[in-house]
Write a protein that holds these residues in place. Structure first.
Motif, PDB file in Angstrom:
ATOM      1  N   THR A   9       0.839  -1.210   0.000  1.00 16.45           N
ATOM      2  CA  THR A   9       0.000   0.000   0.000  1.00 16.45           C
ATOM      3  C   THR A   9       0.867   1.250   0.000  1.00 16.45           C
ATOM      4  OG1 THR A   9      -1.775  -1.159   1.171  1.00 16.45           O
ATOM      5  CG2 THR A   9      -1.805   1.256   1.255  1.00 16.45           C
ATOM      6  N   ILE A  10       1.872   1.276   0.842  1.00 14.09           N
ATOM      7  CA  ILE A  10       2.738   2.453   0.924  1.00 14.09           C
ATOM      8  C   ILE A  10       3.548   2.617  -0.360  1.00 14.09           C
ATOM      9  CG2 ILE A  10       4.713   3.467   2.154  1.00 14.09           C
ATOM     10  CD1 ILE A  10       3.403   2.344   4.744  1.00 14.09           C
ATOM     11  N   ILE A  11       4.020   1.525  -0.938  1.00 10.25           N
ATOM     12  CA  ILE A  11       4.741   1.601  -2.213  1.00 10.25           C
ATOM     13  C   ILE A  11       3.833   2.176  -3.295  1.00 10.25           C
ATOM     14  CG2 ILE A  11       5.731   0.198  -4.081  1.00 10.25           C
ATOM     15  CD1 ILE A  11       6.945  -1.592  -1.833  1.00 10.25           C
ATOM     16  N   GLN A  12       2.584   1.719  -3.349  1.00 13.51           N
ATOM     17  CA  GLN A  12       1.636   2.238  -4.343  1.00 13.51           C
ATOM     18  C   GLN A  12       1.338   3.714  -4.098  1.00 13.51           C
ATOM     19  OE1 GLN A  12       0.248   0.572  -7.136  1.00 13.51           O
ATOM     20  NE2 GLN A  12      -0.164   2.722  -7.597  1.00 13.51           N
ATOM     21  N   MET A  13       1.189   4.097  -2.833  1.00 18.43           N
ATOM     22  CA  MET A  13       0.957   5.503  -2.501  1.00 18.43           C
ATOM     23  C   MET A  13       2.125   6.365  -2.989  1.00 18.43           C
ATOM     24  SD  MET A  13      -0.600   5.028   1.348  1.00 18.43           S
ATOM     25  CE  MET A  13      -0.308   6.715   1.846  1.00 18.43           C
ATOM     26  N   GLU A  14       3.349   5.874  -2.799  1.00 18.65           N
ATOM     27  CA  GLU A  14       4.505   6.646  -3.256  1.00 18.65           C
ATOM     28  C   GLU A  14       4.554   6.737  -4.775  1.00 18.65           C
ATOM     29  OE1 GLU A  14       9.206   7.417  -2.577  1.00 18.65           O
ATOM     30  OE2 GLU A  14       8.436   5.464  -1.969  1.00 18.65           O
ATOM     31  N   ASP A  15       4.240   5.647  -5.448  1.00 18.19           N
ATOM     32  CA  ASP A  15       4.172   5.685  -6.916  1.00 18.19           C
ATOM     33  C   ASP A  15       3.167   6.738  -7.377  1.00 18.19           C
ATOM     34  OD1 ASP A  15       6.096   3.723  -7.197  1.00 18.19           O
ATOM     35  OD2 ASP A  15       4.678   2.115  -7.632  1.00 18.19           O
ATOM     36  N   ASN A  16       2.017   6.763  -6.723  1.00 21.31           N
ATOM     37  CA  ASN A  16       0.976   7.741  -7.062  1.00 21.31           C
ATOM     38  C   ASN A  16       1.441   9.164  -6.739  1.00 21.31           C
ATOM     39  OD1 ASN A  16      -0.583   5.535  -7.768  1.00 21.31           O
ATOM     40  ND2 ASN A  16      -1.823   5.600  -5.923  1.00 21.31           N
TER      41      ASN A  16
END
Length: 156
Positions: A145-152
């Motif tokens: 989730t945090i990796i995806q948030m950073e990508d976004n």
């Protein structure tokens, strides 16, 4: 006050707050609380200084200050200030790169390695206590989730 107490406090109303906003606030509040606890755990250095050591130690070769700043998710100036404090305390050396004199590389000292070894057990116990009752599956979902948030975030 811990996070649960804040959430349940009679004078605070979270009604109508979107989960995404709540999570951002929760992460920020957690970071502040974690840093306060971690700063007390390490007597000689702060959490941010220890995080710089951890990130430096993960690198296969001594990182440049710019590379370390990217790994830590911080500015070059902030990381340089952290490193100067660590250098003053004998934890790191900041050396000019042999191939490119414009670059400065960060090297952990023997004193730093001994400090980390001496504090490894306390650190491990603290982390184990913090993650008690959290399954590996929950950890992996949180990480993703945090990796995806950073990508976004990069797209903003």
């Amino acid at each position: 006050m811990n996070i649960k107490e804040v959430i349940n406090h009679e004078n605070i109303d979270f009604t109508g707050i979107k989960s995404s906003y709540f999570l951002i606030g929760l992460l920020s509040a957690f970071e502040n609380r974690f840093q306060a606890v971690a700063d007390k755990t390490m007597e000689e250095i702060s959490w941010k200084q220890f995080f710089a050591i951890i990130c430096t130690n993960m690198c296969k070769e001594p990182p440049t200050i710019k590379e370390l700043a990217e790994i830590m998710g911080s500015s070059h100036q902030n990381v340089k200030q952290i490193l100067l404090k660590l250098q003053k305390k004998g934890f790191v050396e900041i050396l000019t790169d042999e191939k490119d004199k414009r670059k400065q590389r960060v090297v952990l000292t023997e004193y730093c390695r001994e400090f980390c070894e001496k504090n490894d057990e306390v650190s491990l116990q603290s982390v184990n206590r913090m993650f008690m009752g959290i399954s590996e599956e929950q950890l992996q979902v949180t990480i993703q989730t945090i990796i995806q948030m950073e990508d976004n975030l990069k797209a903003l």
